[in-house]
Design a protein around this motif. Structure first.
Motif, PDB file in Angstrom:
ATOM      1  N   THR A 150       6.769   4.614  39.820  1.00 33.26           N
ATOM      2  CA  THR A 150       8.132   4.620  39.308  1.00 33.26           C
ATOM      3  C   THR A 150       8.936   5.745  39.935  1.00 33.26           C
ATOM      4  N   LEU A 151       8.313   6.912  40.100  1.00 35.06           N
ATOM      5  CA  LEU A 151       8.993   8.045  40.713  1.00 35.06           C
ATOM      6  C   LEU A 151       9.414   7.718  42.147  1.00 35.06           C
ATOM      7  N   LEU A 152       8.562   7.037  42.887  1.00 33.67           N
ATOM      8  CA  LEU A 152       8.893   6.658  44.265  1.00 33.67           C
ATOM      9  C   LEU A 152      10.076   5.697  44.309  1.00 33.67           C
ATOM     10  N   TYR A 153      10.081   4.723  43.408  1.00 28.30           N
ATOM     11  CA  TYR A 153      11.188   3.764  43.393  1.00 28.30           C
ATOM     12  C   TYR A 153      12.466   4.402  42.875  1.00 28.30           C
ATOM     13  N   ALA A 154      12.338   5.320  41.918  1.00 23.78           N
ATOM     14  CA  ALA A 154      13.515   6.047  41.443  1.00 23.78           C
ATOM     15  C   ALA A 154      14.115   6.865  42.584  1.00 23.78           C
ATOM     16  N   ALA A 155      13.260   7.518  43.361  1.00 20.06           N
ATOM     17  CA  ALA A 155      13.742   8.287  44.505  1.00 20.06           C
ATOM     18  C   ALA A 155      14.484   7.385  45.485  1.00 20.06           C
ATOM     19  N   ALA A 156      13.877   6.253  45.817  1.00 15.00           N
ATOM     20  CA  ALA A 156      14.508   5.331  46.765  1.00 15.00           C
ATOM     21  C   ALA A 156      15.863   4.850  46.266  1.00 15.00           C
ATOM     22  N   SER A 157      15.984   4.622  44.956  1.00 17.65           N
ATOM     23  CA  SER A 157      17.253   4.138  44.400  1.00 17.65           C
ATOM     24  C   SER A 157      18.357   5.173  44.534  1.00 17.65           C
ATOM     25  N   VAL A 160      16.710   9.082  48.178  1.00 17.61           N
ATOM     26  CA  VAL A 160      15.781  10.190  48.437  1.00 17.61           C
ATOM     27  C   VAL A 160      14.525   9.650  49.106  1.00 17.61           C
ATOM     28  N   ALA A 161      14.114  10.271  50.194  1.00 11.96           N
ATOM     29  CA  ALA A 161      12.882   9.882  50.875  1.00 11.96           C
ATOM     30  C   ALA A 161      11.694  10.573  50.218  1.00 11.96           C
ATOM     31  N   ALA A 162      10.551   9.883  50.172  1.00 15.87           N
ATOM     32  CA  ALA A 162       9.381  10.438  49.494  1.00 15.87           C
ATOM     33  C   ALA A 162       8.103   9.865  50.075  1.00 15.87           C
ATOM     34  N   VAL A 163       6.999  10.562  49.826  1.00 16.49           N
ATOM     35  CA  VAL A 163       5.682  10.076  50.236  1.00 16.49           C
ATOM     36  C   VAL A 163       4.660  10.494  49.189  1.00 16.49           C
ATOM     37  N   PRO A 164       3.858   9.557  48.657  1.00 11.34           N
ATOM     38  CA  PRO A 164       2.784   9.916  47.739  1.00 11.34           C
ATOM     39  C   PRO A 164       1.617  10.505  48.524  1.00 11.34           C
ATOM     40  N   LEU A 179      -0.617  27.083  40.882  1.00 13.22           N
ATOM     41  CA  LEU A 179       0.475  26.644  40.010  1.00 13.22           C
ATOM     42  C   LEU A 179       0.263  27.017  38.547  1.00 13.22           C
ATOM     43  N   GLY A 180      -0.856  27.646  38.232  1.00 13.83           N
ATOM     44  CA  GLY A 180      -1.111  28.032  36.851  1.00 13.83           C
ATOM     45  C   GLY A 180      -1.336  26.855  35.930  1.00 13.83           C
ATOM     46  N   ILE A 181      -2.029  25.847  36.435  1.00 10.41           N
ATOM     47  CA  ILE A 181      -2.316  24.639  35.659  1.00 10.41           C
ATOM     48  C   ILE A 181      -3.609  24.855  34.870  1.00 10.41           C
ATOM     49  N   ALA A 182      -3.589  24.510  33.604  1.00 11.61           N
ATOM     50  CA  ALA A 182      -4.761  24.709  32.745  1.00 11.61           C
ATOM     51  C   ALA A 182      -5.934  23.854  33.203  1.00 11.61           C
ATOM     52  N   ASP A 183      -7.143  24.339  32.963  1.00 11.77           N
ATOM     53  CA  ASP A 183      -8.348  23.605  33.333  1.00 11.77           C
ATOM     54  C   ASP A 183      -8.510  22.323  32.512  1.00 11.77           C
ATOM     55  N   THR A 184      -7.735  22.179  31.455  1.00 14.41           N
ATOM     56  CA  THR A 184      -7.786  20.968  30.632  1.00 14.41           C
ATOM     57  C   THR A 184      -7.053  19.802  31.284  1.00 14.41           C
ATOM     58  N   ARG A 185      -6.446  20.046  32.459  1.00 13.57           N
ATOM     59  CA  ARG A 185      -5.708  18.985  33.145  1.00 13.57           C
ATOM     60  C   ARG A 185      -6.320  18.722  34.518  1.00 13.57           C
ATOM     61  N   LEU A 186      -6.265  17.450  34.929  1.00 12.38           N
ATOM     62  CA  LEU A 186      -6.760  17.028  36.233  1.00 12.38           C
ATOM     63  C   LEU A 186      -5.593  16.838  37.190  1.00 12.38           C
ATOM     64  N   VAL A 187      -5.759  17.298  38.418  1.00 10.86           N
ATOM     65  CA  VAL A 187      -4.740  17.080  39.447  1.00 10.86           C
ATOM     66  C   VAL A 187      -4.913  15.670  40.001  1.00 10.86           C
ATOM     67  N   VAL A 188      -3.871  14.856  39.877  1.00 12.77           N
ATOM     68  CA  VAL A 188      -3.948  13.454  40.281  1.00 12.77           C
ATOM     69  C   VAL A 188      -3.449  13.253  41.709  1.00 12.77           C
ATOM     70  N   ALA A 189      -2.256  13.729  42.002  1.00 16.20           N
ATOM     71  CA  ALA A 189      -1.647  13.489  43.315  1.00 16.20           C
ATOM     72  C   ALA A 189      -0.381  14.316  43.427  1.00 16.20           C
ATOM     73  N   GLY A 190       0.226  14.275  44.583  1.00 13.44           N
ATOM     74  CA  GLY A 190       1.513  14.910  44.795  1.00 13.44           C
ATOM     75  C   GLY A 190       2.500  13.918  45.382  1.00 13.44           C
ATOM     76  N   VAL A 191       3.774  14.242  45.277  1.00 16.07           N
ATOM     77  CA  VAL A 191       4.829  13.480  45.939  1.00 16.07           C
ATOM     78  C   VAL A 191       5.735  14.481  46.649  1.00 16.07           C
ATOM     79  N   SER A 192       5.756  14.422  47.969  1.00 19.11           N
ATOM     80  CA  SER A 192       6.676  15.238  48.746  1.00 19.11           C
ATOM     81  C   SER A 192       7.966  14.456  48.918  1.00 19.11           C
ATOM     82  N   PHE A 193       9.106  15.149  48.780  1.00 18.52           N
ATOM     83  CA  PHE A 193      10.366  14.399  48.858  1.00 18.52           C
ATOM     84  C   PHE A 193      11.519  15.269  49.334  1.00 18.52           C
ATOM     85  N   GLY A 194      12.570  14.593  49.767  1.00 19.11           N
ATOM     86  CA  GLY A 194      13.772  15.247  50.280  1.00 19.11           C
ATOM     87  C   GLY A 194      14.589  14.224  51.038  1.00 19.11           C
TER      88      GLY A 194
END
Length: 220
Positions: A150-157, A160-164, A179-194
């Protein structure tokens, strides 16, 4: 063709960006649209760390150094193997990407250099890092996948260019620490955009899509 269909058919992964940052209101609108992603029991498990400016430059530099000196470890299981049509599609995509910038299959050094652009976030001025609660397991990650789309399609609308990027999650401990992310959370992915560097040849190639016959089994 309606607007939604146009976005679905024209959105592509950008792999070269202009350095110019986006207005804050554009980013906020993009994120607000992505909040309408459906999720299991409306848990909305995604959390987003939005990195820009000087912190992103430090993150970029340190990530490249990390990748060159340390083995990575992702929070989510990486693919065990690519076989059959999955390997064929992966190879087709990779060969088209490298061909767009004149890299042959024999030029391993150039391919490695291009691969490192993943950890420079392709020069994008913004990076969204998406995480999910560890306790929600696979379904939390699935919901985050929906959010990412959804974030990718929102960017396109919004133009905004983006890449997962799964690459962002390949050194999850480092990402969590930076980034100071708690160990209770898993890192899923990133989206670079601009904004896309439209003149860059790598932004000229497009991937193909499987036919319905390849992916749909009709039970009637």
């Amino acid at each position: 063709m309606n607007e939604f269909e146009r976005i679905l058919k024209t959105r592509h992964s950008c792999r070269a960006f202009q350095p110019t940052p986006l207005p804050r209101e554009t980013i906020e609108r993009m994120l607000a649209l992505a909040q309408h992603t459906p999720s299991w029991c409306n848990t909305q498990p995604w959390q987003v760390h939005l990195v820009s400016g000087e912190p992103l430059e430090r993150f970029r530099t340190q990530y490249v150094e990390r990748v060159q000196t340390r083995e990575g470890r992702a929070d989510l299981d990486v693919p065990l193997a690519y076989r059959g049509e999955y390997q064929a599609r992966r190879l087709e995509c990779g060969m088209a990407l490298y061909a767009s910038v004149g890299i042959t299959r024999q030029d391993k050094a150039a391919a490695k250099q291009q691969g490192m652009e993943n950890y420079r976030f392709f020069g994008a001025p913004h990076l969204a890092v998406i995480t999910t609660p560890r306790d929600l397991g696979a379904y939390g990650a699935v919901d985050c996948g929906g959010y990412l789309a959804t974030l990718l399609y929102a960017a396109a609308s919004l133009g905004v260019a983006a890449v997962p990027q799964a690459a962002v999650a390949m050194h999850s401990d480092f990402v969590r620490e930076f980034l100071g992310i708690a160990d209770t959370r898993l890192v899923v992915a990133g989206v670079s955009f601009g904004l896309a560097a439209v003149e860059h040849p790598i932004n000229g190639f497009r991937t193909t899509r499987a036919s319905l016959d390849d992916v749909v089994t009709w039970v009637e």
